[in-house]
Design a protein around this motif. Sequence first.
Motif, short mmCIF file in Angstrom:
data_model
loop_
_atom_site.label_atom_id
_atom_site.label_comp_id
_atom_site.label_asym_id
_atom_site.label_seq_id
_atom_site.Cartn_x
_atom_site.Cartn_y
_atom_site.Cartn_z
N MET A 276 17.92 -8.61 -12.32
CA MET A 276 17.92 -8.31 -13.75
C MET A 276 16.96 -7.19 -14.11
N ARG A 277 16.06 -6.83 -13.23
CA ARG A 277 15.08 -5.78 -13.49
C ARG A 277 15.49 -4.49 -12.79
N CYS A 278 15.23 -3.38 -13.44
CA CYS A 278 15.59 -2.08 -12.88
C CYS A 278 14.36 -1.17 -12.82
N ASP A 279 13.33 -1.65 -12.14
CA ASP A 279 12.11 -0.85 -11.99
C ASP A 279 11.76 -0.62 -10.53
N GLY A 280 12.77 -0.66 -9.65
CA GLY A 280 12.56 -0.33 -8.25
C GLY A 280 11.79 -1.38 -7.48
N VAL A 281 11.37 -0.99 -6.27
CA VAL A 281 10.67 -1.93 -5.39
C VAL A 281 9.16 -1.71 -5.38
N SER A 282 8.67 -0.81 -6.20
CA SER A 282 7.25 -0.46 -6.15
C SER A 282 6.35 -1.66 -6.42
N GLY A 283 6.68 -2.43 -7.48
CA GLY A 283 5.85 -3.59 -7.80
C GLY A 283 5.85 -4.62 -6.70
N TYR A 284 7.00 -4.85 -6.09
CA TYR A 284 7.11 -5.82 -5.00
C TYR A 284 6.39 -5.33 -3.75
N PHE A 285 6.41 -4.00 -3.56
CA PHE A 285 5.69 -3.41 -2.43
C PHE A 285 4.20 -3.74 -2.51
N TRP A 286 3.62 -3.58 -3.69
CA TRP A 286 2.20 -3.89 -3.85
C TRP A 286 1.95 -5.40 -3.83
#
Length: 292
Positions: free
Chosen positions: A76-86
Amino acid sequence: MDNVIRARTPAARAWRLLLHLVLILAALWYLLPLAVMVLTSLKPLDEIGAGSLLTLPDNPTLAPWLKAWGSACTGMRCDGVSGYFWNSFAIVIPAVVIATLIGALNGYALTKWRFKGAELVFAMMLFGCFIPFQVILLPMAQTLGWLGLSSSRLGLIFVHVVFGIAFTTLFFRNFYVSIPDELVSAAKLDGAGFFRIFRRILLPVSKPIIVVSVIWQFTQIWNDFLFGVAFSGHDTQPVTVALNNLVNTSTGVKEYNVDMAAAMIAALPTLVVYVLAGKYFVRGLTAGSVKG
C-alpha cells in the motif's frame, strides 16, 4: 626440489592452465545471474523486451535504482525500499553485537571455567543450531507477546539474538579450546577474575573468530525473511520483506528493471561484507580447527 622440477615440466604447466581455465569458467557461470540482474537494472523497460538477458543496455539509466529506492510500491505504500533498508541495519547491528558478545562469554566459560554439566549445556546449545526456523514460530510469537515486543524492532533483535547464540557459542567454544589452559591458570594465580581474564587474555586473541561470528550473523540476519515477515510490524519490516512485497505488487506493466534494482540494493551489504572480509572469514574458521 623434485616438486619444483615437476612443476616446471610442460605437462604440469598444461594441467595448471587447464585448472585455471575450469575455475574461471565456473566463476563466470556462478556470476551469470548477478550479471543479468545488473544489466537488467540499468536498462529502460522497452529494451528489456527487445533484447536478450545478456544484451548490454543501449541507453543505461539509473532511473530504476532511484525508483526502487524512493518511490516503488511495496504494498500500500509507494516510498521505495529505503526505509526498510535502514530498518534492517537497525535490527542487524545490535543483534550481531549482542549475539557475538554472549557467544564469546559462553565459549569462554565452557572451555576455561568448566563446571559440572558443561558438556551437556554445550550439547544442548549445539542442538539449537539444527532446529528449523519454522519450529519456533508459534512459541516465539507467544513469548514476544508476553514480553510486549510483538511487531517491534526490539522483538526482532531478541529473536535473532536467541537464535544466533547457539552458532556464536559453537564458534567461540571451538576457537578457545585451542588456547592453552595454562594462560588462564597463570592469570588465576595472579588474582585475575572471570571478566578480567576474558578482557585481557581471551579477547585480544579472538579477532579471527570475532570476524567469523560477525560475518555469519550479519549475513544470516540480513537475508532472513521468515522471522521478518512473521514478527515485524508494518513500520518495522526488514528489506527482505519489502523486496518480496515490491516484486509481488503489480499495477499495469511489470517493471523488471525496478525489481532487479531493488534486489541489488537488498543484496549490496552482504556482497560488500564478503568482498571485503571473505578471506578473513576463511582464516577465522581455520584458526580454531587445531583442537576440538
